[in-house]
Design a protein around this motif. Structure first.
Motif, mmCIF file in Angstrom:
data_model
loop_
_atom_site.group_PDB
_atom_site.id
_atom_site.type_symbol
_atom_site.label_atom_id
_atom_site.label_comp_id
_atom_site.label_asym_id
_atom_site.label_seq_id
_atom_site.Cartn_x
_atom_site.Cartn_y
_atom_site.Cartn_z
ATOM 1 N N GLY A 130 39.701 42.724 37.917
ATOM 2 C CA GLY A 130 40.093 42.349 39.272
ATOM 3 C C GLY A 130 41.302 41.444 39.219
ATOM 4 N N GLY A 131 41.573 40.821 40.342
ATOM 5 C CA GLY A 131 42.725 39.927 40.422
ATOM 6 C C GLY A 131 42.261 38.537 40.808
ATOM 7 N N ARG A 132 42.509 38.173 42.070
ATOM 8 C CA ARG A 132 42.196 36.804 42.530
ATOM 9 C C ARG A 132 40.751 36.653 43.010
ATOM 10 N NH1 ARG A 132 45.985 33.658 40.731
ATOM 11 N NH2 ARG A 132 48.054 34.558 40.858
ATOM 12 N N ASN A 133 40.097 37.739 43.327
ATOM 13 C CA ASN A 133 38.743 37.623 43.886
ATOM 14 C C ASN A 133 37.714 37.537 42.752
ATOM 15 O OD1 ASN A 133 36.487 37.703 45.464
ATOM 16 N ND2 ASN A 133 37.038 39.582 46.561
ATOM 17 N N VAL A 134 37.735 36.411 42.049
ATOM 18 C CA VAL A 134 36.887 36.301 40.852
ATOM 19 C C VAL A 134 35.410 36.145 41.214
ATOM 20 C CG1 VAL A 134 38.649 35.486 39.256
ATOM 21 C CG2 VAL A 134 37.411 33.841 40.636
ATOM 22 N N ALA A 135 35.110 35.623 42.388
ATOM 23 C CA ALA A 135 33.698 35.486 42.777
ATOM 24 C C ALA A 135 33.071 36.880 42.888
ATOM 25 C CB ALA A 135 33.590 34.731 44.100
ATOM 26 N N GLN A 136 33.794 37.785 43.539
ATOM 27 C CA GLN A 136 33.292 39.170 43.666
ATOM 28 C C GLN A 136 33.197 39.844 42.302
ATOM 29 O OE1 GLN A 136 32.611 40.766 46.868
ATOM 30 N NE2 GLN A 136 31.512 42.069 45.422
ATOM 31 N N LEU A 137 34.233 39.616 41.498
ATOM 32 C CA LEU A 137 34.273 40.233 40.163
ATOM 33 C C LEU A 137 33.060 39.798 39.334
ATOM 34 C CD1 LEU A 137 35.891 41.901 38.083
ATOM 35 C CD2 LEU A 137 37.146 39.817 37.495
ATOM 36 N N ALA A 138 32.788 38.507 39.358
ATOM 37 C CA ALA A 138 31.668 37.982 38.577
ATOM 38 C C ALA A 138 30.336 38.486 39.136
ATOM 39 C CB ALA A 138 31.704 36.454 38.578
ATOM 40 N N ALA A 139 30.221 38.518 40.451
ATOM 41 C CA ALA A 139 28.952 38.977 41.056
ATOM 42 C C ALA A 139 28.689 40.436 40.673
ATOM 43 C CB ALA A 139 29.025 38.823 42.581
ATOM 44 N N ASP A 140 29.737 41.266 40.727
ATOM 45 C CA ASP A 140 29.542 42.680 40.374
ATOM 46 C C ASP A 140 29.280 42.856 38.883
ATOM 47 O OD1 ASP A 140 29.767 43.737 42.941
ATOM 48 O OD2 ASP A 140 31.943 43.726 42.859
ATOM 49 N N ALA A 141 29.956 42.036 38.063
ATOM 50 C CA ALA A 141 29.734 42.125 36.609
ATOM 51 C C ALA A 141 28.284 41.780 36.287
ATOM 52 C CB ALA A 141 30.700 41.197 35.876
ATOM 53 N N ARG A 142 27.751 40.787 36.974
ATOM 54 C CA ARG A 142 26.335 40.417 36.770
ATOM 55 C C ARG A 142 25.422 41.548 37.249
ATOM 56 N NH1 ARG A 142 24.814 34.961 36.077
ATOM 57 N NH2 ARG A 142 26.563 33.501 36.064
ATOM 58 N N ARG A 143 25.697 42.044 38.456
ATOM 59 C CA ARG A 143 24.825 43.074 39.044
ATOM 60 C C ARG A 143 24.798 44.337 38.177
ATOM 61 N NH1 ARG A 143 25.306 46.410 44.412
ATOM 62 N NH2 ARG A 143 27.529 46.048 44.238
ATOM 63 N N LEU A 144 25.987 44.723 37.659
ATOM 64 C CA LEU A 144 26.071 45.974 36.888
ATOM 65 C C LEU A 144 25.903 45.746 35.385
ATOM 66 C CD1 LEU A 144 29.087 47.718 38.712
ATOM 67 C CD2 LEU A 144 26.659 48.029 39.140
ATOM 68 N N ASP B 122 29.936 44.616 30.179
ATOM 69 C CA ASP B 122 30.176 43.911 28.909
ATOM 70 C C ASP B 122 31.217 42.820 29.108
ATOM 71 O OD1 ASP B 122 28.527 45.786 27.814
ATOM 72 O OD2 ASP B 122 30.133 47.016 26.962
ATOM 73 N N ILE B 123 32.267 43.122 29.912
ATOM 74 C CA ILE B 123 33.368 42.164 30.067
ATOM 75 C C ILE B 123 33.938 42.247 31.487
ATOM 76 C CG2 ILE B 123 35.074 43.830 29.119
ATOM 77 C CD1 ILE B 123 36.561 41.376 27.924
ATOM 78 N N ALA B 124 34.361 41.094 31.998
ATOM 79 C CA ALA B 124 35.070 41.033 33.284
ATOM 80 C C ALA B 124 36.434 40.410 33.015
ATOM 81 C CB ALA B 124 34.295 40.185 34.280
ATOM 82 N N VAL B 125 37.467 41.030 33.568
ATOM 83 C CA VAL B 125 38.833 40.560 33.303
ATOM 84 C C VAL B 125 39.570 40.347 34.615
ATOM 85 C CG1 VAL B 125 41.012 41.076 32.136
ATOM 86 C CG2 VAL B 125 38.891 41.997 31.208
ATOM 87 N N THR B 126 40.165 39.169 34.776
ATOM 88 C CA THR B 126 41.079 38.962 35.902
ATOM 89 C C THR B 126 42.505 39.120 35.377
ATOM 90 O OG1 THR B 126 42.099 37.298 37.330
ATOM 91 C CG2 THR B 126 40.718 36.451 35.561
ATOM 92 N N ALA B 127 43.353 39.708 36.235
ATOM 93 C CA ALA B 127 44.738 39.951 35.814
ATOM 94 C C ALA B 127 45.526 38.644 35.694
ATOM 95 C CB ALA B 127 45.419 40.877 36.824
ATOM 96 N N PHE B 128 44.988 37.558 36.264
ATOM 97 C CA PHE B 128 45.785 36.335 36.372
ATOM 98 C C PHE B 128 45.215 35.210 35.499
ATOM 99 C CE2 PHE B 128 46.116 38.752 40.353
ATOM 100 C CZ PHE B 128 47.459 39.091 40.260
ATOM 101 N N ASP B 129 46.065 34.683 34.595
ATOM 102 C CA ASP B 129 45.629 33.639 33.651
ATOM 103 C C ASP B 129 45.021 32.439 34.369
ATOM 104 O OD1 ASP B 129 46.473 34.889 31.228
ATOM 105 O OD2 ASP B 129 48.546 34.484 31.816
ATOM 106 N N ASP B 130 45.618 32.070 35.509
ATOM 107 C CA ASP B 130 45.143 30.851 36.181
ATOM 108 C C ASP B 130 43.785 31.029 36.864
ATOM 109 O OD1 ASP B 130 46.206 32.547 38.029
ATOM 110 O OD2 ASP B 130 47.280 31.027 39.179
ATOM 111 N N ALA C 244 33.422 30.140 34.820
ATOM 112 C CA ALA C 244 32.385 29.337 35.485
ATOM 113 C C ALA C 244 31.420 30.258 36.241
ATOM 114 C CB ALA C 244 33.038 28.336 36.437
ATOM 115 N N ALA C 245 31.981 31.277 36.903
ATOM 116 C CA ALA C 245 31.123 32.171 37.701
ATOM 117 C C ALA C 245 30.234 33.051 36.822
ATOM 118 C CB ALA C 245 32.004 33.048 38.606
ATOM 119 N N LEU C 246 30.613 33.211 35.551
ATOM 120 C CA LEU C 246 29.821 34.071 34.661
ATOM 121 C C LEU C 246 28.919 33.272 33.712
ATOM 122 C CD1 LEU C 246 32.441 36.824 33.717
ATOM 123 C CD2 LEU C 246 30.346 37.139 35.040
#
Ligand code: NDP
Length: 390
Positions: free
Chosen positions: A35-49, A52-60, A67-69
């Motif tokens: 994902g990009g900036r919506n890391v809360a959604q990314l982490a929630a979906d990674a947990r639900r599904l 193995d790995i969740a990646v945000t395109a943005f270093d910051d 923290a969300a994972l």
């Protein structure tokens, strides 16, 4: 279990893909979600599904993702290199749903692993059609269209011989301004351009629907994916968005693909291909619909279509120029720096600069050349905007 990855998981197509996958959790082993900036959604979906790995395109965004994972055991990573590393993880089926040219490289990497790439990211074929198709062929990867129009054409062609195809007709809703007086377009606002009459999509593609830059990209995508000549491809405005595309054959028959405007149909078709499986989309009632309307797209309302035809004739790296200039001018429109009609005017000026640049027109289609051309076209778009701003 089928190993699947979803690039652009937090976006509109990504979320529709997750909706389908989450309905059948035992069938899929989820490798990577990006994902990009919506890391809360990314982490929630990674947990639900249980990815193995969740990646945000943005270093910051890495700290927030970590923290969300926390405590989940799911790896977190950030940045372009991490996106490419995630794309290289073996998967059987990969959804390419990052928005913009940023989706190209992860898709190429997945194809190099021999994956089936469900391609929503139309920019990949627009910027680097030959490269994407060659990569799939060389590595045994498969490319399946996810854009609703291209999925429709793909489905209409099942069992058909391409030599019998006379024409391909892709439909367009006409976007937010299809019924506006032409002289009002100049003052169209971001909020007005961001509301689609039929489809619920990401903001950028919704604005591109109002300007028909989206349809322009789809014209180029049609030529690249199906290998048809530009003069065989037509666009027709169909306000109901129920027919997604039609294929005309040399015996006069037209095969039309009809369905509700719900991306889960095209995504589901690509997910289950070559099978058809039940999908949670509504069923059409033709007595209720009563009528379907069609009209030719007006040149003055949709100049992007004319520009796409120039690009289709030119071929090569002109698609990368077209897309980069479009993305840059769209950024400027979203930021309130230019007006709605300025976008097409800027893209046209950038294409003219490309035509004048000896050597670039016929440069080989390598990933480096596509990247450099994309970069150059963005600079040209900035120059053009600076000149126009006086
Ligand atoms: P969205 O804007 O809704 O989602 C885009 C996704 O890409 C999000 O996950 C976003 O992350 C991520 N993203 C944004 N910028 C970057 C970047 N620089 N690098 C990596 N990831 C990034 O887009 P859509 O889902 O609407 O569209 C995705 C693609 O599919 C586009 O190419 C579009 O043209 C195509 N498409 C879309 C359709 C639709 O119905 N929406 C229909 C057919 C094709 P985050 O949100 O977390 O910032």
């Amino acid at each position: 279990m089928r190993r699947v990855s979803i690039f652009g998981a937090t976006g509109s197509v990504g979320q529709n893909t997750i909706d389908l996958i989450a309905r059948d959790p035992g069938a899929y082993d989820v490798v990577a979600l990006t994902g990009g900036r919506n890391v809360a959604q990314l982490a929630a979906d990674a947990r639900r599904l249980k990815a193995d790995i969740a990646v945000t395109a943005f270093d910051d965004e890495l700290d927030a993702l970590r923290a969300a994972l926390e405590g989940s055991g799911i790896a977190a990573a950030a940045g372009q290199a991490a996106l490419c590393e995630a794309a290289a993880r073996p998967a059987d089926w990969v959804m390419s749903a990052i928005v913009g040219a940023a989706g190209l490289e992860p898709g190429l990497i997945a194809l190099r692993q021999g994956a089936t790439l469900a391609l929503a990211n139309k920019e990949s074929l627009v910027c680097a059609g030959a490269l994407v198709l060659e990569t799939a062929k060389a590595h045994g990867g498969r490319l399946l269209p996810v854009d609703s129009e291209h999925s429709a054409v793909f489905q209409a062609l099942v069992g058909e011989d391409m030599s019998a195809v006379e024409r391909v007709i892709i439909t367009a809703s006409g976007g937010a301004f299809r019924d506006w007086p032409l002289d009002a377009l100049k003052a169209a606002t971001l909020a007005e351009a961001s509301s689609h009459p039929n489809w619920d999509m990401g903001q950028r593609i919704t604005i591109d629907s109002a300007s028909m830059f989206n349809k322009a990209l789809e014209l180029i995508e049609t030529k690249e994916y199906f290998g048809v000549r530009p003069d065989q491809i037509e666009v027709i405005v169909h306000p109901e968005s129920l027919i997604h595309a039609m294929v005309g054959f040399n015996d006069g028959a037209l095969m039309a693909h009809v369905g509700p405007p719900d991306m889960r149909h095209a995504i589901g078709y690509a997910l289950h291909w070559p099978d058809r499986r039940a999908l949670p989309v509504s069923r059409l009632d033709f007595a209720q619909i009563a009528q379907l309307n069609f009209r030719a797209p007006e040149d003055a309302r949709y100049p992007a279509l004319r520009l796409a035809r120039l690009v289709m004739e030119r071929g090569g790296l002109s698609g990368a120029v077209f897309n980069a200039a479009k993305e840059r001018s769209l950024d400027a429109f979203i930021a309130g720096r230019i007006g709605f009609l300025d976008m097409a005017a800027i893209v046209e000026e950038v294409l003219a600069r490309f035509e004048a640049k000896a050597g670039l027109i016929d440069a080989a289609m390598t990933l480096d050349n596509v990247r450099n051309t994309d970069h150059l076209a963005r600079q040209w778009a900035d120059d053009v905007m600076a000149v126009r701003a006086g």
